[in-house]
Design an enzyme around this catalytic site. Structure first.
Site, PDB file in Angstrom:
ATOM      1  N   SER A 117     -44.319   6.877  45.105  1.00 53.42           N
ATOM      2  CA  SER A 117     -43.642   8.073  45.808  1.00 53.42           C
ATOM      3  C   SER A 117     -42.691   7.764  46.895  1.00 53.42           C
ATOM      4  O   SER A 117     -43.125   6.810  47.673  1.00 53.42           O
ATOM      5  CB  SER A 117     -44.620   9.175  46.147  1.00 53.42           C
ATOM      6  OG  SER A 117     -44.171  10.036  46.966  1.00 53.42           O
ATOM      7  N   TYR A 145     -36.842  11.860  46.599  1.00 57.22           N
ATOM      8  CA  TYR A 145     -36.446  13.040  46.972  1.00 57.22           C
ATOM      9  C   TYR A 145     -35.151  13.043  47.586  1.00 57.22           C
ATOM     10  O   TYR A 145     -34.791  12.230  48.200  1.00 57.22           O
ATOM     11  CB  TYR A 145     -37.566  13.749  47.881  1.00 57.22           C
ATOM     12  CG  TYR A 145     -38.806  14.422  47.243  1.00 57.22           C
ATOM     13  CD1 TYR A 145     -38.920  15.396  46.167  1.00 57.22           C
ATOM     14  CD2 TYR A 145     -39.878  13.587  47.634  1.00 57.22           C
ATOM     15  CE1 TYR A 145     -40.072  15.496  45.763  1.00 57.22           C
ATOM     16  CE2 TYR A 145     -41.213  13.888  47.125  1.00 57.22           C
ATOM     17  CZ  TYR A 145     -41.265  14.940  46.116  1.00 57.22           C
ATOM     18  OH  TYR A 145     -42.440  15.509  45.680  1.00 57.22           O
ATOM     19  N   THR A 171     -37.036  13.307  41.638  1.00 55.79           N
ATOM     20  CA  THR A 171     -37.617  14.641  41.613  1.00 55.79           C
ATOM     21  C   THR A 171     -36.629  15.745  41.814  1.00 55.79           C
ATOM     22  O   THR A 171     -36.320  15.995  42.959  1.00 55.79           O
ATOM     23  CB  THR A 171     -38.997  14.617  42.208  1.00 55.79           C
ATOM     24  OG1 THR A 171     -39.670  13.549  41.753  1.00 55.79           O
ATOM     25  CG2 THR A 171     -39.581  15.989  42.286  1.00 55.79           C
ATOM     26  N   LYS A 240     -37.054  14.037  37.263  1.00 56.69           N
ATOM     27  CA  LYS A 240     -38.485  14.474  37.339  1.00 56.69           C
ATOM     28  C   LYS A 240     -38.481  15.956  37.572  1.00 56.69           C
ATOM     29  O   LYS A 240     -38.132  16.516  38.487  1.00 56.69           O
ATOM     30  CB  LYS A 240     -39.377  13.585  38.110  1.00 56.69           C
ATOM     31  CG  LYS A 240     -40.898  14.161  37.946  1.00 56.69           C
ATOM     32  CD  LYS A 240     -41.701  13.146  38.495  1.00 56.69           C
ATOM     33  CE  LYS A 240     -43.217  13.648  38.637  1.00 56.69           C
ATOM     34  NZ  LYS A 240     -43.362  14.687  39.776  1.00 56.69           N
ATOM     35  N   SER A 262     -42.074  18.188  33.612  1.00 57.32           N
ATOM     36  CA  SER A 262     -42.941  18.358  34.561  1.00 57.32           C
ATOM     37  C   SER A 262     -43.036  19.635  35.396  1.00 57.32           C
ATOM     38  O   SER A 262     -41.917  20.076  35.853  1.00 57.32           O
ATOM     39  CB  SER A 262     -43.023  17.026  35.807  1.00 57.32           C
ATOM     40  OG  SER A 262     -43.824  17.171  36.829  1.00 57.32           O
ATOM     41  N   HIS A 264     -44.560  19.465  38.073  1.00 60.11           N
ATOM     42  CA  HIS A 264     -45.101  19.140  39.314  1.00 60.11           C
ATOM     43  C   HIS A 264     -46.580  19.201  39.667  1.00 60.11           C
ATOM     44  O   HIS A 264     -47.386  19.635  40.385  1.00 60.11           O
ATOM     45  CB  HIS A 264     -44.634  19.793  40.616  1.00 60.11           C
ATOM     46  CG  HIS A 264     -44.008  19.008  41.833  1.00 60.11           C
ATOM     47  ND1 HIS A 264     -43.031  18.145  42.120  1.00 60.11           N
ATOM     48  CD2 HIS A 264     -45.207  18.314  42.590  1.00 60.11           C
ATOM     49  CE1 HIS A 264     -43.038  17.456  43.184  1.00 60.11           C
ATOM     50  NE2 HIS A 264     -44.372  17.512  43.336  1.00 60.11           N
TER      51      HIS A 264
HETATM   52  C1  LIG Z   1     -51.633  14.849  45.831  1.00 59.29           C
HETATM   53  C2  LIG Z   1     -50.002  14.842  44.778  1.00 59.29           C
HETATM   54  C3  LIG Z   1     -48.993  14.541  45.550  1.00 59.29           C
HETATM   55  C4  LIG Z   1     -48.043  14.431  44.699  1.00 59.29           C
HETATM   56  N1  LIG Z   1     -46.798  13.923  45.224  1.00 59.29           N
HETATM   57  C5  LIG Z   1     -45.383  13.902  44.627  1.00 59.29           C
HETATM   58  C6  LIG Z   1     -44.514  13.236  44.991  1.00 59.29           C
HETATM   59  O1  LIG Z   1     -44.646  12.456  46.132  1.00 59.29           O
HETATM   60  N2  LIG Z   1     -43.203  13.143  44.212  1.00 59.29           N
HETATM   61  C7  LIG Z   1     -43.489  13.825  42.939  1.00 59.29           C
HETATM   62  O2  LIG Z   1     -42.401  13.940  42.342  1.00 59.29           O
HETATM   63  N3  LIG Z   1     -44.408  14.395  42.361  1.00 59.29           N
HETATM   64  C8  LIG Z   1     -45.644  14.439  43.176  1.00 59.29           C
HETATM   65  N4  LIG Z   1     -46.721  15.026  42.847  1.00 59.29           N
HETATM   66  C9  LIG Z   1     -46.554  15.583  41.400  1.00 59.29           C
HETATM   67  C10 LIG Z   1     -47.252  14.225  40.132  1.00 59.29           C
HETATM   68  O3  LIG Z   1     -46.092  13.322  40.285  1.00 59.29           O
HETATM   69  C11 LIG Z   1     -47.301  14.984  38.867  1.00 59.29           C
HETATM   70  O4  LIG Z   1     -46.253  15.671  38.589  1.00 59.29           O
HETATM   71  C12 LIG Z   1     -48.649  15.758  38.605  1.00 59.29           C
HETATM   72  O5  LIG Z   1     -49.721  15.358  39.612  1.00 59.29           O
HETATM   73  C13 LIG Z   1     -49.153  15.674  37.422  1.00 59.29           C
HETATM   74  O6  LIG Z   1     -50.092  16.375  36.996  1.00 59.29           O
HETATM   75  P1  LIG Z   1     -51.608  15.951  36.909  1.00 59.29           P
HETATM   76  O7  LIG Z   1     -51.877  15.864  38.453  1.00 59.29           O
HETATM   77  O8  LIG Z   1     -52.321  17.129  36.464  1.00 59.29           O
HETATM   78  O9  LIG Z   1     -51.666  14.729  36.198  1.00 59.29           O
HETATM   79  C14 LIG Z   1     -47.983  15.022  43.394  1.00 59.29           C
HETATM   80  C15 LIG Z   1     -48.928  15.358  42.921  1.00 59.29           C
HETATM   81  C16 LIG Z   1     -50.187  15.502  43.695  1.00 59.29           C
HETATM   82  C17 LIG Z   1     -51.577  16.013  43.012  1.00 59.29           C
END
Ligand SMILES: Cc1cc2nc3c(=O)[nH]c(=O)nc-3n(C[C@H](O)[C@H](O)[C@H](O)COP(=O)(O)O)c2cc1C
Length: 370
Positions: A117, A145, A171, A240, A262, A264
């Site tokens: 990330s 980002y 993203t 993404k 996604s 997110h």
């Molecule tokens: C705690 C947390 C932090 C996240 N931080 C980011 C991030 O920094 N950048 C990003 O593109 N997505 C971020 N996401 C989204 C994840 O990359 C991903 O799309 C998502 O967690 C997928 O779903 P799942 O948790 O059900 O597997 C984050 C998700 C969580 C749970």
């Protein structure tokens, strides 16, 4: 994760990802738990994501020749041992001292990829040095980002390239954070422990406070910025958070290398459909002209199998990896990925698929098609 059977055994060895989730909740403080597990608003999308995989039936084929089977896939022109990557997630040192370093080692040990990330709490160089030389690892990508300071962003892109990352994931679905109620109840700012900070994140310059979301939306990226990023780097760029087929078609026109379907993980815009439902129209729009990956709600090897059947080239796994990390560090994250890998192999074998390339729509049982 409602319907999965979960019994954490006497010696606390997790049997499935839901066991890992329970152990993580017990290990994390209330604030960290709210941050890592929460979704936007009423968490409808968060629930949709897992439920959609559970509601989708499998249609196994029998008596297939399974000799010499494997889980290898091609992504961005290279073969990788599994179709699994750890999704980009912020502040992993808040979950466990092993942080992003432990997560990357876990992924490499299981032949899985890792997307680091932009809001990593461990320097990108440290993570890359740990795993670059691992022969059996999966892809190592960096997630960005868009930020208002283009000079700083471009300098970061140069660091990403120099460190050996193999692709950049931009993203695009979170120009502002979602309405995350669980997090908002914690107070006006995230109660991060002192040792955790986003080491590559530029403080945002003062914004013009007029416009949508009190000016935040003024800095939101556009398609021009995507082209700008492409012009800064020789690395493949993936987007993404693309869920609309018209956006997918535009991405193909811009020669993007890949898309990650996604929502997110249900953390931004609530009431979006499950990513399982968003995937097929994007696959149709892309027509094989870019890699298509997916994340959201993957909790079982059968979920991975179903995503591949719907046309994904690979999947990313988010919260479950954090759960493993939170209660047992790198070892816990590795165990989560091992479970998924083993369950995927089992699903392939039971559905009569020798390789991921053999998995097709015909292996899904749709109530509407039966
Ligand atoms: C705690 C947390 C932090 C996240 N931080 C980011 C991030 O920094 N950048 C990003 O593109 N997505 C971020 N996401 C989204 C994840 O990359 C991903 O799309 C998502 O967690 C997928 O779903 P799942 O948790 O059900 O597997 C984050 C998700 C969580 C749970």
């Amino acid at each position: 994760m409602g319907q999965h059977l979960s019994v954490v055994s006497m010696n606390d060895t997790p049997t499935n990802l839901q066991d890992h989730e329970k152990l993580a909740q017990a290990a994390l403080g209330e604030a960290a738990w709210a941050y890592f597990s929460g979704g936007a608003a009423d968490e409808i999308t968060l629930q949709n994501n897992t439920r959609a995989w559970q509601d989708m039936g499998l249609a196994p084929r029998v008596l297939q020749d399974l000799k010499g089977g494997h889980t290898q896939v091609q992504l961005l022109g290279r073969p990788w041992p599994t179709p699994l990557l750890v999704a980009p997630m912020t502040h992993q040192r808040w979950a466990h001292a092993d942080g992003e370093a432990g997560m990357a080692l876990a992924a490499a040990a299981q032949g899985c990829g890792m997307v680091l990330s932009h809001q990593t709490s461990t320097p990108l160089q440290t993570v890359a040095e740990l795993v670059r030389g691992e022969a059996e690892r999966g892809p190592l990508w960096f997630q960005l980002y868009w930020q208002a300071d283009h000079g700083a962003l471009r300098a970061l892109v140069a660091q990403i390239e120099a460190a050996g990352y193999e692709a950049i994931v931009l993203t695009v679905d979170a120009p502002v954070q979602g309405v995350r109620d669980r997090e908002r109840r914690l107070g006006p700012s995230l109660p991060l422990p002192e040792h955790v900070r986003a080491v590559h994140w530029q403080a945002q310059p003062p914004r013009d406070s007029s416009g949508l979301c009190a000016g935040h939306a003024n800095a939101a990226p556009t398609w021009d910025d995507v082209a700008r990023l492409q012009s800064w780097t020789r690395l493949p760029v993936l987007l993404k958070g693309v869920t609309h087929p018209l956006d997918a078609a535009q991405a193909v026109r811009l020669n993007l290398s890949g898309l990650i379907v996604s929502n997110h993980g249900g953390r931004t815009l609530d009431t979006q459909p499950a990513s399982a439902q968003l995937l097929p129209p994007v696959v149709d729009a892309v027509q094989g002209d870019a890699a298509v990956l997916l994340d959201g709600g993957i909790r079982r090897g059968t979920d991975v199998f179903k995503a591949l059947a719907l046309g994904a080239d690979a999947v990313l796994v988010g919260r479950p990896c954090l759960h493993g990390l939170a209660h047992a560090g790198a070892r816990g994250a590795a165990h989560v990925l091992r479970l998924l890998r083993d369950e995927l192999e089992m699903a392939m074998t039971l559905c009569g698929c020798r390789t991921p390339q053999d998995i097709t729509l015909a292996h899904l049982h749709w109530p509407s098609r039966s």
